[in-house]
Write a protein that holds these residues in place. Structure first.
Motif, PDB file in Angstrom:
ATOM      1  N   LEU A 107       0.857  -1.188   0.000  1.00  0.00           N
ATOM      2  CA  LEU A 107       0.000   0.000   0.000  1.00  0.00           C
ATOM      3  C   LEU A 107       0.898   1.245   0.000  1.00  0.00           C
ATOM      4  O   LEU A 107       0.752   2.149  -0.818  1.00  0.00           O
ATOM      5  N   ALA A 108       1.858   1.260   0.938  1.00  0.00           N
ATOM      6  CA  ALA A 108       2.676   2.464   1.137  1.00  0.00           C
ATOM      7  C   ALA A 108       3.420   2.879  -0.132  1.00  0.00           C
ATOM      8  O   ALA A 108       3.603   4.066  -0.390  1.00  0.00           O
ATOM      9  N   LEU A 110       2.620   2.387  -3.347  1.00  0.00           N
ATOM     10  CA  LEU A 110       1.847   2.454  -4.599  1.00  0.00           C
ATOM     11  C   LEU A 110       1.807   3.891  -5.099  1.00  0.00           C
ATOM     12  O   LEU A 110       1.564   4.814  -4.325  1.00  0.00           O
ATOM     13  N   PRO A 112      -0.159   6.715  -7.282  1.00  0.00           N
ATOM     14  CA  PRO A 112      -1.586   6.872  -7.614  1.00  0.00           C
ATOM     15  C   PRO A 112      -1.906   6.768  -9.106  1.00  0.00           C
ATOM     16  O   PRO A 112      -3.073   6.563  -9.461  1.00  0.00           O
ATOM     17  N   ARG A 147     -10.289  14.400   2.627  1.00  0.00           N
ATOM     18  CA  ARG A 147      -9.149  14.023   3.461  1.00  0.00           C
ATOM     19  C   ARG A 147      -9.377  14.313   4.941  1.00  0.00           C
ATOM     20  O   ARG A 147      -8.455  14.263   5.736  1.00  0.00           O
ATOM     21  N   PHE A 336      -5.861  13.110  -5.636  1.00  0.00           N
ATOM     22  CA  PHE A 336      -6.054  11.725  -6.034  1.00  0.00           C
ATOM     23  C   PHE A 336      -7.330  11.135  -5.419  1.00  0.00           C
ATOM     24  O   PHE A 336      -8.399  11.648  -5.694  1.00  0.00           O
ATOM     25  N   GLY A 338      -7.834  10.169  -1.901  1.00  0.00           N
ATOM     26  CA  GLY A 338      -8.051  10.271  -0.463  1.00  0.00           C
ATOM     27  C   GLY A 338      -6.949   9.604   0.342  1.00  0.00           C
ATOM     28  O   GLY A 338      -5.910   9.208  -0.208  1.00  0.00           O
ATOM     29  N   VAL A 339      -7.180   9.490   1.650  1.00  0.00           N
ATOM     30  CA  VAL A 339      -6.166   8.971   2.574  1.00  0.00           C
ATOM     31  C   VAL A 339      -6.287   7.446   2.632  1.00  0.00           C
ATOM     32  O   VAL A 339      -6.949   6.869   3.494  1.00  0.00           O
ATOM     33  N   THR A 340      -5.619   6.820   1.682  1.00  0.00           N
ATOM     34  CA  THR A 340      -5.820   5.397   1.414  1.00  0.00           C
ATOM     35  C   THR A 340      -5.479   4.493   2.602  1.00  0.00           C
ATOM     36  O   THR A 340      -6.147   3.485   2.820  1.00  0.00           O
TER      37      THR A 340
ATOM     38  N   CYS B  81       2.785  13.203  -7.260  1.00  0.00           N
ATOM     39  CA  CYS B  81       3.079  12.291  -6.150  1.00  0.00           C
ATOM     40  C   CYS B  81       4.423  11.649  -6.464  1.00  0.00           C
ATOM     41  O   CYS B  81       4.620  11.157  -7.577  1.00  0.00           O
ATOM     42  N   TYR B  82       5.336  11.637  -5.484  1.00  0.00           N
ATOM     43  CA  TYR B  82       6.724  11.356  -5.817  1.00  0.00           C
ATOM     44  C   TYR B  82       7.340  10.261  -4.973  1.00  0.00           C
ATOM     45  O   TYR B  82       7.186  10.233  -3.756  1.00  0.00           O
ATOM     46  N   HIS B 273       5.607   8.261   2.509  1.00  0.00           N
ATOM     47  CA  HIS B 273       5.379   7.281   1.442  1.00  0.00           C
ATOM     48  C   HIS B 273       4.222   7.722   0.546  1.00  0.00           C
ATOM     49  O   HIS B 273       3.284   8.386   0.993  1.00  0.00           O
ATOM     50  N   MET B 274       4.244   7.260  -0.693  1.00  0.00           N
ATOM     51  CA  MET B 274       3.234   7.708  -1.681  1.00  0.00           C
ATOM     52  C   MET B 274       1.828   7.240  -1.324  1.00  0.00           C
ATOM     53  O   MET B 274       0.858   7.966  -1.522  1.00  0.00           O
ATOM     54  N   GLN B 275       1.690   5.977  -0.889  1.00  0.00           N
ATOM     55  CA  GLN B 275       0.391   5.453  -0.442  1.00  0.00           C
ATOM     56  C   GLN B 275      -0.737   5.658  -1.450  1.00  0.00           C
ATOM     57  O   GLN B 275      -1.851   6.040  -1.091  1.00  0.00           O
ATOM     58  N   PHE B 276      -0.430   5.458  -2.714  1.00  0.00           N
ATOM     59  CA  PHE B 276      -1.457   5.593  -3.758  1.00  0.00           C
ATOM     60  C   PHE B 276      -2.096   6.992  -3.714  1.00  0.00           C
ATOM     61  O   PHE B 276      -3.294   7.165  -3.967  1.00  0.00           O
ATOM     62  N   GLY B 277      -1.292   7.976  -3.362  1.00  0.00           N
ATOM     63  CA  GLY B 277      -1.810   9.348  -3.271  1.00  0.00           C
ATOM     64  C   GLY B 277      -2.348   9.683  -1.894  1.00  0.00           C
ATOM     65  O   GLY B 277      -2.923  10.752  -1.702  1.00  0.00           O
ATOM     66  N   GLY B 278      -2.139   8.794  -0.921  1.00  0.00           N
ATOM     67  CA  GLY B 278      -2.676   9.050   0.421  1.00  0.00           C
ATOM     68  C   GLY B 278      -1.775   9.878   1.307  1.00  0.00           C
ATOM     69  O   GLY B 278      -2.203  10.335   2.357  1.00  0.00           O
ATOM     70  N   GLY B 279      -0.523  10.083   0.899  1.00  0.00           N
ATOM     71  CA  GLY B 279       0.465  10.673   1.811  1.00  0.00           C
ATOM     72  C   GLY B 279       0.709  12.156   1.635  1.00  0.00           C
ATOM     73  O   GLY B 279       1.849  12.603   1.735  1.00  0.00           O
TER      74      GLY B 279
END
Lengths: 509, 459
Positions: A107-108, A110, A112, A147, A336, A338-340, B81-82, B273-279
């Motif tokens: 998860l961490a 990935l 987006p 968020r 993107f 949200g806070v996944t 996102c990087y 961490h990127m977290q699929f855009g969560g971070g």
């Protein structure tokens, strides 16, 4: 009475800027293997080159880590104490298994925008979590993009506005709220360009139907309220409220930031609401993270679904995908999707509890709260305004006025002394319609012993207020720092120091 | 009847004892205020619970197993996102249960949290050369949208000139959030990718509240005319807002140094961490000017002395301006945003120090130049704007290759490579262009492998 003996960590830790010495390193960054591309600085036009290195501290990794570990020890997180002084926030247990799962590299790490075929697992979590929240709210569609809870409130307000605009009713620009509803229920409609009308409670603790009727008109965009408010009193006529608003052409938005007392008991749908939001960091057990990231789930009826933020998560029977083609969408609310990580934590929490577990959480949140209420009311000088001898739901706004009038102390004195006993103390949200307020919300996460301990510390403070007022007035004594001495540092532009460099400019000789 | 590990008082005897003490027959009676006709008279329709921790873990891990993280591939995606290196110290600290489970306790109960947040603002201030840095807002999109709103409020004007060379979602967000304002798009020079200054001259007017651009822009191009834009904006009585990624500021000039009145952006690059855009988390920075501070919608932490000499206390600066104090009369709203990422960024900046920030910037610049030159040698590919300075990202034009970006990326994915972001959808002028991102995590061999793979894919 057994006195509580407590001492918080006190490190007298200096600021980072006072640590380390010139040349120390916390991390090495070896150069790129080749200069085949040319020297780095040459690729920055001269007008945009930084001239001097930033004045960051130079500290070894050893001392840096030690510094932040000490600061963490000086932080009374909910893992350390029964944190029901931070009420309206539903500070509950954050299971470490969910934490470990949320920090998994799958998860961490990935990105987006990576190919949807490579993120099917997370999209499935999102899709399934949305379905869970649909069932819990009774509404039809969910967006996890906001968020935080307030951003979800804003998204809901914005969708209501878009709904009216689509029907050509742009004159509908008034939102009606109640004074006990969260400040964001008033602030978000204002940000969206709407007028805010605030209803005040009658003796019952909630506004009367007459007050609502008086403000409904062809300008009504919607109603936006909590129920129960932080008094823990449920407005039993809520369906009449929502019916009246609908009859006037408005929509109804339910602030369900704290839905903890209602899980599996009452849903937004049956109460007549068109939208609601859940704060995953409250009811759904994701950590408060020192003030975020949380996550806000925006839940709406079919009528509002076209306006949801884009993209939405869809499933075509074989694979999950993101649908960006949402022509009526209000657009982007946050980056993107949200806070996944909180989606995964909330998903895992719901999966570990099931329907019965969610209902048990509501049951115990309410049982704990009523047990706490009974015990608190045994403390002379502390009261719970409105509806005496009636059960409350998940929280109660108490008043310390009687004791303060008797002793001449201030509510801040009580709060400061709470810190000495290792307890949080929240004054409640402004305005203080209940005077000298403090709101408590024990959730399902705390034991009977925790509640007894909290109440005994309030009883101790009440006793001290009468017998040793100076001890209370000069608190805290057992906290990481002593009482702050000059609050004008926060209000006087000549003194305020939002950063260390501002402090040095204003206060160093 | 299940006794839940997360619910201490679900133990039957405790429940019974507590009910007896309250004088109630059943828990149901405590819900009597909720009318029966509104109640849900059935259990929620949810999957059967996974009551053991090991069953839960197995289930969630089976879902995670369907993801392929960038760390198991070779990733060249950026576009907002990087994938930067995350020092272990960052995760060590943000995983501390004290910080993770704290909320918004006051200065005495959570002194450490307040000090860490004050240090975050102070470290950012040094990078940005500005004296005021807010606590995080939700993300860089919100920071930009709020900064524009601040500028309109400060100047009493309602037009914002916004560069189109910013992340498209940022524009969409700003427009949605600021419907009371008019956002005037400012295009860029096709040849250089930089701001179109003659167009800026036309757009500036007595209604202009602010000019907004990102540096580097969405295409990775370093804008060189910041001082000129600041001068033009200020001459028109408008403010300059610049979006900047703090990770670039070891090598790039902070926007305040060329005249920015407000700097804003996202701190995801700083150890998150990127977290699929969560971070993500956003910052807003200004000079120490009361007019500006009073318009910042989110929390600002400030130093307060205590009764003991040498002790540091902290509180919220000018909190009477916020929604917590004034509800709808406050500035936007104060709420839970992203403070854990501020603490993380503080750890990041502390371990990096001045030298680390300079070196990481230099390393990114070098890799970018190397990658641009290396890819330009691949037949069928060209790199536009190659004369401009770039940071971290650059365009790759596949028009001459006979393949679409989508086809190329599919072929790369089969080789374990995440190709650049397809720009054609959002920027019609860049049909068949991809935005490639290189950071300090890329070794020379990674870039060479990309070039070689592209050569094979396009041949």
């Amino acid at each position: 009475m057994t006195k509580r003996i407590f001492q918080q960590a006190r490190w007298n830790e200096k600021l980072l800027f006072e640590l380390g010495s010139e040349g120390e390193r916390g991390m090495l960054i070896p150069p790129f293997e080749t200069e085949a591309g040319g020297r780095a600085e040459n690729s920055v036009p001269e007008s945009m080159r930084r001239q001097n290195p930033p004045h960051l501290p130079e500290i070894s990794q050893v001392e840096t880590l030690r510094h932040f570990l000490r600061l963490s020890q000086e932080t009374l997180g909910a893992g350390l104490v029964a944190d029901f002084g931070m009420a309206t926030s539903t500070v509950k247990y954050n299971p470490p298994v969910n934490e470990q799962l949320a920090r998994d590299a799958r998860l961490a790490e990935l990105h987006p925008l990576q190919d949807e075929r490579t993120v099917q697992g997370l999209l499935e979590v999102m899709y399934r979590l949305e379905r869970f929240l649909q069932e819990i709210s009774g509404l039809d569609r969910v967006s996890l993009q906001p968020r935080g809870g307030s951003q979800a409130i804003y998204a809901n307000v914005s969708m209501v506005r878009a709904f009216h605009a689509r029907r050509g009713e742009t004159q509908r620009d008034e939102f009606i709220t109640t004074i006990f509803s969260h400040p964001s229920d008033a602030a978000a409609p204002n940000v969206a360009g709407c007028k805010v009308i605030t209803l005040y409670p009658e003796e019952s603790g909630y506004p009367g139907l007459g007050a609502l009727k008086a403000v409904l008109s062809e300008r009504t965009a919607g109603l936006i309220v909590t129920n129960p408010d932080d008094t823990g009193i449920f407005n039993p006529r809520i369906r009449e409220f929502t019916d009246l608003v609908h009859a006037a052409g408005g929509l109804c938005v339910y602030d369900q930031a704290n839905a903890n007392g209602l899980l599996g008991v009452l849903r937004a749908r049956e109460a007549g609401f068109d939208a609601c939001q859940f704060n995953l960091h409250k009811t759904f057990s994701t950590p408060h993270a020192s003030g975020g990231p949380g996550a806000g789930a925006s839940c709406v009826t079919e009528a509002l679904a076209p306006f949801l933020p884009a993209p939405t998560v869809e499933f075509d029977g074989e694979k999950y995908y993101l649908d960006h083609d949402r022509p009526d969408s209000i657009g982007k609310i946050g980056s993107f999707y949200g806070v996944t990580a909180n989606f995964l934590r909330a998903y895992a929490w719901i999966m570990s509890m099931g329907a019965d577990g969610l209902r048990e959480a509501a049951n115990l949140a309410v049982l704990n709260n009523n047990y706490l209420l009974k015990k608190v009311l045994e403390i002379p000088g502390v009261t719970a305004p409105y509806q005496p001898n009636q059960p409350r739901l998940d929280q109660v706004r108490y008043s310390w006025t009687e004791l303060l009038q008797e002793t001449g102390l201030k509510i801040t004195d009580i709060s400061n002394r709470s810190a000495d006993l290792g307890m949080h103390f929240f004054f409640s949200h402004h305005p203080y319609v209940v005077s000298d307020p403090a709101t408590l919300e024990p959730t399902e996460s705390y034991s009977r012993r925790d509640i007894d301990t909290y109440v005994s510390s309030w009883a101790q403070i009440a006793d001290e207020a009468r017998t040793q007022p100076e001890l209370v007035r000069s608190a805290p004594h057992n906290a990481p720092i002593h009482q702050m001495s000059d609050p004008t540092y926060l209000t006087d532009p000549e003194k305020w120091s939002p950063t260390w460099r501002a402090y040095r400019k204003k206060h160093s000789e | 009847m299940i006794t839940y590990p997360y619910i201490p008082n679900s133990a039957p005897q405790t429940k019974a004892d507590m009910l007896r003490e309250l004088g109630f027959e059943s828990i149901e009676a405590l819900f009597s205020a909720i009318p029966p006709e509104l109640r849900l008279h059935r259990p929620l329709d949810l999957p059967a619970p996974l009551l053991s921790e090991f069953a839960l873990r197995r289930h969630v891990e089976s879902l995670l197993a369907k993801n392929t993280p960038a760390s198991q591939a070779l990733n060249f995606l950026g576009a907002g996102c990087y994938q930067h290196f995350v020092p272990a110290a960052c995760d060590e600290i943000n995983g501390r249960n004290e910080f993770l489970t704290a909320y918004s306790g006051k200065a005495y109960e959570e002194h450490g949290r307040w000090q860490a947040l004050f240090e975050y603002s102070s470290l950012m201030a040094e990078l940005l050369n500005m004296d005021v840095v807010s606590l995080p807002t939700y993300d860089g999109l919100q920071a930009a949208a709020s900064a524009m709103r601040m500028a309109a409020s400060i100047t009493g004007r309602r037009e914002i000139i916004v560069a189109t060379s910013i992340q498209p979602d940022k524009f969409t967000k700003a427009r949605e959030y600021n419907r009371h304002l008019a956002l005037k798009p400012l295009d860029f020079e096709p040849a250089t990718g930089k701001l179109n200054l003659s167009r800026l001259e036309e757009l500036l007017s007595p209604q202009t509240a602010a000019v907004y651009f990102d540096n580097p822009n969405f295409f990775g191009i370093i804008e060189t005319d910041g001082a000129m834009v600041a001068e033009m904006a200020h001459k028109a009585g408008a403010l300059l807002i610049v979006g900047a990624d703090p990770i670039s500021l070891g090598v790039l000039k902070p926007p305040a140094d060329y005249g920015a009145d407000i700097t804003c952006g996202d701190i995801q690059s700083l150890g998150i961490h990127m977290q699929f855009g969560g971070g993500h988390a956003g910052y807003i920075a200004t000079h120490d000017d009361r007019r500006f501070i009073m318009e910042i919608p989110i929390r600002v932490v400030g130093f307060v002395p205590t009764r003991v000499e040498g002790e540091y206390g902290f509180g919220e600066v000018a909190s009477e301006r916020t929604s917590f104090s004034k509800r709808e009369k406050g500035k936007e709203w104060v709420a839970t945003t992203a403070n854990l990422w501020a603490i993380t960024a503080a750890v990041y900046l502390a371990v990096m120090g001045p030298q680390g920030m300079t070196e990481i910037g230099q390393g990114i610049l070098q890799r970018g130049r190397y990658a641009m030159q290396r890819l330009a040698q691949v037949p069928g590919i060209s790199a536009p704007h190659s004369a401009a300075g770039h940071f971290r990202e650059f365009l790759v034009d596949f028009s001459g290759s006979g393949k679409t970006v989508s086809q190329v990326n599919h072929a790369l994915l089969e080789r374990g490579i995440f190709g650049g972001y397809d720009l054609g959808g959002k920027f019609p002028q860049f049909a068949n262009h991809a935005l490639y991102c290189v950071t300090e995590i890329h070794a020379r061999a990674d870039i060479d492998l990309l070039a070689q793979s592209l050569t094979e894919v396009l041949s």
